[in-house]
Write a protein that holds these residues in place. Sequence first.
Motif, PDB file in Angstrom:
ATOM      1  N   VAL A 365      14.141  10.796  -1.041  1.00 12.20           N
ATOM      2  CA  VAL A 365      14.701   9.640  -1.148  1.00 12.20           C
ATOM      3  C   VAL A 365      13.393   8.470  -1.508  1.00 12.20           C
ATOM      4  O   VAL A 365      13.710   7.397  -2.154  1.00 12.20           O
ATOM      5  N   LEU A 366      12.313   8.557  -0.574  1.00 10.63           N
ATOM      6  CA  LEU A 366      11.369   7.875  -0.851  1.00 10.63           C
ATOM      7  C   LEU A 366      10.489   7.845  -2.283  1.00 10.63           C
ATOM      8  O   LEU A 366      10.349   6.536  -2.961  1.00 10.63           O
ATOM      9  N   GLN A 367      10.564   8.873  -3.068  1.00 14.48           N
ATOM     10  CA  GLN A 367      10.143   9.031  -4.404  1.00 14.48           C
ATOM     11  C   GLN A 367      11.150   8.287  -5.265  1.00 14.48           C
ATOM     12  O   GLN A 367      10.597   7.926  -6.468  1.00 14.48           O
ATOM     13  N   LYS A 368      12.380   8.030  -5.097  1.00 17.97           N
ATOM     14  CA  LYS A 368      13.145   7.275  -5.911  1.00 17.97           C
ATOM     15  C   LYS A 368      13.340   5.889  -5.738  1.00 17.97           C
ATOM     16  O   LYS A 368      13.738   5.339  -6.615  1.00 17.97           O
ATOM     17  N   VAL A 369      12.915   5.333  -4.227  1.00 19.83           N
ATOM     18  CA  VAL A 369      12.908   4.072  -4.119  1.00 19.83           C
ATOM     19  C   VAL A 369      11.883   3.171  -5.006  1.00 19.83           C
ATOM     20  O   VAL A 369      10.710   3.643  -5.185  1.00 19.83           O
ATOM     21  N   GLN A 370      12.042   2.072  -5.459  1.00 21.75           N
ATOM     22  CA  GLN A 370      11.366   1.148  -6.005  1.00 21.75           C
ATOM     23  C   GLN A 370      10.606   0.373  -5.308  1.00 21.75           C
ATOM     24  O   GLN A 370      10.881  -0.511  -4.749  1.00 21.75           O
ATOM     25  N   LEU A 371       9.279   0.927  -5.085  1.00 16.27           N
ATOM     26  CA  LEU A 371       8.306   0.495  -4.041  1.00 16.27           C
ATOM     27  C   LEU A 371       6.918   0.743  -4.649  1.00 16.27           C
ATOM     28  O   LEU A 371       6.953   1.645  -5.366  1.00 16.27           O
ATOM     29  N   ASP A 372       5.991  -0.242  -4.391  1.00 12.34           N
ATOM     30  CA  ASP A 372       4.592   0.211  -4.914  1.00 12.34           C
ATOM     31  C   ASP A 372       4.020   1.332  -4.191  1.00 12.34           C
ATOM     32  O   ASP A 372       4.303   1.914  -3.276  1.00 12.34           O
ATOM     33  N   SER A 373       3.172   2.122  -5.012  1.00  7.57           N
ATOM     34  CA  SER A 373       2.553   3.117  -4.708  1.00  7.57           C
ATOM     35  C   SER A 373       1.841   3.054  -3.337  1.00  7.57           C
ATOM     36  O   SER A 373       1.401   4.144  -2.668  1.00  7.57           O
ATOM     37  N   ASP A 374       0.995   1.953  -2.979  1.00  4.19           N
ATOM     38  CA  ASP A 374       0.381   1.872  -1.964  1.00  4.19           C
ATOM     39  C   ASP A 374       1.180   1.809  -0.586  1.00  4.19           C
ATOM     40  O   ASP A 374       0.981   2.713   0.260  1.00  4.19           O
ATOM     41  N   HIS A 375       2.439   1.115  -0.728  1.00  4.34           N
ATOM     42  CA  HIS A 375       3.266   1.379   0.576  1.00  4.34           C
ATOM     43  C   HIS A 375       3.840   2.913   0.602  1.00  4.34           C
ATOM     44  O   HIS A 375       4.016   3.457   1.722  1.00  4.34           O
ATOM     45  N   LYS A 376       4.044   3.579  -0.579  1.00  5.88           N
ATOM     46  CA  LYS A 376       4.478   4.799  -0.465  1.00  5.88           C
ATOM     47  C   LYS A 376       3.580   5.820   0.269  1.00  5.88           C
ATOM     48  O   LYS A 376       4.111   6.561   0.858  1.00  5.88           O
ATOM     49  N   GLN A 377       2.594   5.511  -0.369  1.00 10.31           N
ATOM     50  CA  GLN A 377       1.284   6.515   0.309  1.00 10.31           C
ATOM     51  C   GLN A 377       1.258   6.391   1.758  1.00 10.31           C
ATOM     52  O   GLN A 377       1.027   7.143   2.417  1.00 10.31           O
ATOM     53  N   ALA A 378       1.237   5.143   2.207  1.00  6.70           N
ATOM     54  CA  ALA A 378       1.132   4.678   3.613  1.00  6.70           C
ATOM     55  C   ALA A 378       2.019   5.231   4.508  1.00  6.70           C
ATOM     56  O   ALA A 378       2.115   5.716   5.551  1.00  6.70           O
ATOM     57  N   ILE A 379       3.273   5.076   3.868  1.00  5.12           N
ATOM     58  CA  ILE A 379       4.756   5.755   4.489  1.00  5.12           C
ATOM     59  C   ILE A 379       4.730   7.275   4.597  1.00  5.12           C
ATOM     60  O   ILE A 379       4.916   7.863   5.592  1.00  5.12           O
ATOM     61  N   THR A 380       4.021   7.728   3.345  1.00  5.33           N
ATOM     62  CA  THR A 380       3.929   9.411   3.294  1.00  5.33           C
ATOM     63  C   THR A 380       2.747   9.871   4.375  1.00  5.33           C
ATOM     64  O   THR A 380       3.259  11.019   5.155  1.00  5.33           O
ATOM     65  N   GLU A 381       1.722   9.082   4.573  1.00  6.52           N
ATOM     66  CA  GLU A 381       0.746   9.800   5.366  1.00  6.52           C
ATOM     67  C   GLU A 381       1.230   9.497   6.952  1.00  6.52           C
ATOM     68  O   GLU A 381       0.997  10.421   7.732  1.00  6.52           O
ATOM     69  N   LYS A 382       2.074   8.338   7.271  1.00  3.38           N
ATOM     70  CA  LYS A 382       2.413   8.179   8.548  1.00  3.38           C
ATOM     71  C   LYS A 382       3.381   9.406   8.891  1.00  3.38           C
ATOM     72  O   LYS A 382       3.629  10.025   9.960  1.00  3.38           O
ATOM     73  N   LEU A 383       4.139   9.714   7.812  1.00  4.16           N
ATOM     74  CA  LEU A 383       5.308  10.686   7.985  1.00  4.16           C
ATOM     75  C   LEU A 383       4.568  12.236   8.269  1.00  4.16           C
ATOM     76  O   LEU A 383       5.092  12.963   9.138  1.00  4.16           O
ATOM     77  N   HIS A 384       3.509  12.467   7.534  1.00  8.23           N
ATOM     78  CA  HIS A 384       2.902  13.655   7.565  1.00  8.23           C
ATOM     79  C   HIS A 384       2.036  13.818   8.975  1.00  8.23           C
ATOM     80  O   HIS A 384       1.579  14.800   9.427  1.00  8.23           O
ATOM     81  N   SER A 385       1.794  12.503   9.670  1.00  7.82           N
ATOM     82  CA  SER A 385       0.963  12.431  10.638  1.00  7.82           C
ATOM     83  C   SER A 385       1.655  12.807  11.954  1.00  7.82           C
ATOM     84  O   SER A 385       0.990  13.268  13.083  1.00  7.82           O
ATOM     85  N   ARG A 386       2.881  12.907  11.928  1.00  5.67           N
ATOM     86  CA  ARG A 386       3.788  13.199  13.250  1.00  5.67           C
ATOM     87  C   ARG A 386       4.073  14.675  13.221  1.00  5.67           C
ATOM     88  O   ARG A 386       3.794  15.441  12.385  1.00  5.67           O
ATOM     89  N   SER A 387       4.481  15.021  14.324  1.00 10.86           N
ATOM     90  CA  SER A 387       4.775  16.515  14.666  1.00 10.86           C
ATOM     91  C   SER A 387       6.013  16.978  13.928  1.00 10.86           C
ATOM     92  O   SER A 387       7.021  15.761  13.399  1.00 10.86           O
ATOM     93  N   GLY A 388       6.531  18.008  13.770  1.00 12.10           N
ATOM     94  CA  GLY A 388       7.601  18.591  12.954  1.00 12.10           C
ATOM     95  C   GLY A 388       8.858  18.241  13.528  1.00 12.10           C
ATOM     96  O   GLY A 388       8.993  17.589  14.731  1.00 12.10           O
ATOM     97  N   GLY A 389      10.135  18.709  13.055  1.00 12.06           N
ATOM     98  CA  GLY A 389      11.393  18.231  13.624  1.00 12.06           C
ATOM     99  C   GLY A 389      11.949  16.964  12.925  1.00 12.06           C
ATOM    100  O   GLY A 389      11.298  16.435  11.800  1.00 12.06           O
ATOM    101  N   LEU A 390      13.263  16.940  13.177  1.00  9.84           N
ATOM    102  CA  LEU A 390      14.047  15.863  12.683  1.00  9.84           C
ATOM    103  C   LEU A 390      13.654  14.270  13.084  1.00  9.84           C
ATOM    104  O   LEU A 390      12.851  14.330  14.200  1.00  9.84           O
ATOM    105  N   LEU A 391      13.842  13.351  12.106  1.00 14.81           N
ATOM    106  CA  LEU A 391      13.415  12.203  12.467  1.00 14.81           C
ATOM    107  C   LEU A 391      14.360  11.398  13.333  1.00 14.81           C
ATOM    108  O   LEU A 391      15.630  11.544  12.898  1.00 14.81           O
TER     109      LEU A 391
END
Length: 751
Positions: A365-391
């Motif tokens: 979903v995030l890849q399709k959202v109209q959002l600047d690349s800097d914020h996309k990268q920050a959200i992706t890094e925050k998502l990868h920093s958490r442990s596995g499992g459902l959000l």
Amino acid sequence: MADTREESEPLLNRARGGSGRDCPRGVPTCPNVQEGPGAMARRDLCLDQAVVLIEDAIQYRSINHRMDARSLWLHRHYYSSTSQWILSFTIFLILALAFVETPSSLTRTSDVRYRPDPWEAPCGLTEGIEALCLLVFVADVSAKSYLIGWAQFRRNPWLLAYLVVLVVSLLDWVVSLSLVCQEPLRVRRLLRPFFLMQNSSMMKKTLKCIRRSLPEMASVGLLLAVHLCLFTVFGMLLFTGEKDAGQDRERLTYFFNLPEALTTLLVLLTTANNPDVMIPVYSRNRAYAIFFIAYTLIGSLFLMNLMTAIIYNQFRGYLMMSLQTSLLRRRLGTRAAYNVLSSVTAEGEAHPERLGVRPEDFLKVLQKVQLDSDHKQAITEKLHSRSGGLLSTDEFQKLFDEFDKRVIKEHPPRPQYQSPFLRNTQFVFGHHYFDYLGNLIALGNLVTICVFLVLDAHVLPKDRDDFVLGILNCIFILYYLLEMLLKVFSLGLRGYLSYPSNVFDGLLTIVLLVLEISTLAVYGFPHRGWKPAMLGLLSLWDMTRLVNVLIVFRFLRIIPSMKLMSLVASTILDLIKNMRAFGGILVVIYYVFAIIGISLFRGVVVAPRNSSLASDNGSAPCGSFEQLEYWPNNFDDFAAALVTLWDVMIVNNWQVFLDAFRRYAGPWSEVYFVLWWLVSSVIWVNLFLALILENFLHKWDRRSHLQSLTEEWEDTSEMTEELPFRDVLEEPTEEELVEKLSRHPHLQLCR
């Protein structure tokens, strides 16, 4: 009928036996994602719904719109950057037509003594452009009405007004063509600013704040009116002119009759005619100063400042409510997106306690959202920093907190040199002390320019000897070039360009170098008596003056180096970024009053040789419109009207305009200017002051102050309108979000 079936299906239905969360009887259920035809299409639809909901949350848009596949496609295309750019350009274009339409502003000057006949567009040219703009607006209101549905459209006053304005504009456009563009009044010109207002949610909120603040402002306005009337009566009783010449001159000049006295004291409320109004009687008896001092103290220093305080208090309260609504919209959008994605996860699950969002679904979903690349990268890094499992709900929401954080540019690494000498040189010229030296040199250059301006103040440009100043400019520009090259050596080219202050500095240095080389190539090297004749487009003095202007402008580089000045400058920049709503309101009131002014006062100010009402400059009373040569201030075209309104808004010498237009157009012209003063100087300026106070109070909070001192000048993220006030906004509760979502007209939640 496929769209009707899609729209009737609930967005978040679940069918799990015995879970207590089944959809109500009669509501169709979602087919299992792993079974049945169309499973992938249903999954893609859910992902598209999540994309749109997240984009709504980012832009603080309402999520009360249709959710079927066709509506989602229209929604994304309507809010795409291209569509919004076309709409914004159309609004700009239809507003800019006022400069070209009759009366045209396409002349070099607006002075009635020298203004030539302007070029007038042929009938049908501007009308054709206007027709295209109106068609875009018709498409705009059609798309909005379809997306929210007829039921919501009927309850939306802005969209209803949008439709009415379009109908009136189209009818007036037809009338213009039928009269071959010779109609005396174009009503649609007054309605054009509405297209700007309806396209800005923040402007609507600000207008709502103003409307709700009007009762409190009216109470202070009533006190001002009482104060004005009482002192007007006192003045007319005091200055009867029966005892001495001073009183008689005061009465004849300022208190001759009731309208004259009211106007005099109203202008005195703004201190524009102080102390002129007091001098005739004060020169005879100093006791009369008490009357004017008491009036100014009560009116200007107490009641007017009380008006500012009330506007600030009401603005802050109602703006907080509006910003709270924006925060609720963001939380609703993200929560609805979470529910959509969790419904995709829950398909086929037997245990509802395992509900959540799969990270891989969220990334799609995030890849399709109209959002600047800097914020996309920050959200992706925050998502990868958490442990596995459902959000979970909280984890999903915290991901979107990245929208309100500053994105800091990471500067490229510095070049690595092998030689110890080069490394030491890199350290020296890459140190911030080298920047301080550059600022000191720039200050010295500015001081030398000021010294020569003072010494040559009484010398004509053609008689000036620019030998010494030319030599000094050459030396300073060579130093600027050396400084730029040394910084490039220390930081690397990419590292040098990663700092906006360096880009600013380097660009001006290159321009100065080109100008200096051009000067030397055309006029030779400086020498004693360096006063050559003009060669080419610019004289030597013009070239030197242009170089000096750029050197003075380059001195602004000192701002980032001074922390307190940098804090003030960053606050001003934040204000400029978030001034779209207030600037838009200013554009609206200027536009409306300018069109009204053209309709009322076009052609009333005429050149002295064409009217007996306008005296020659030599015989005109001192301080009058004619003696001050205010002839360019008129309402003969749109651009001139804007400048005239600006001069009146500043309230410096605005009594001159009141007097002149009263003589040229009649006494009722004062009503127009007083209304303009109330709307612009009293209401809008005080609102602007309230915004400045709110931002500076937030910035100068101890915690924010300390944070600002550690921030780099090169921070690149923009503040939203809500971010400066985020610390005082309340987060909506879970129950409030669920209750709001349950009443969504196109979103059926199954609980």
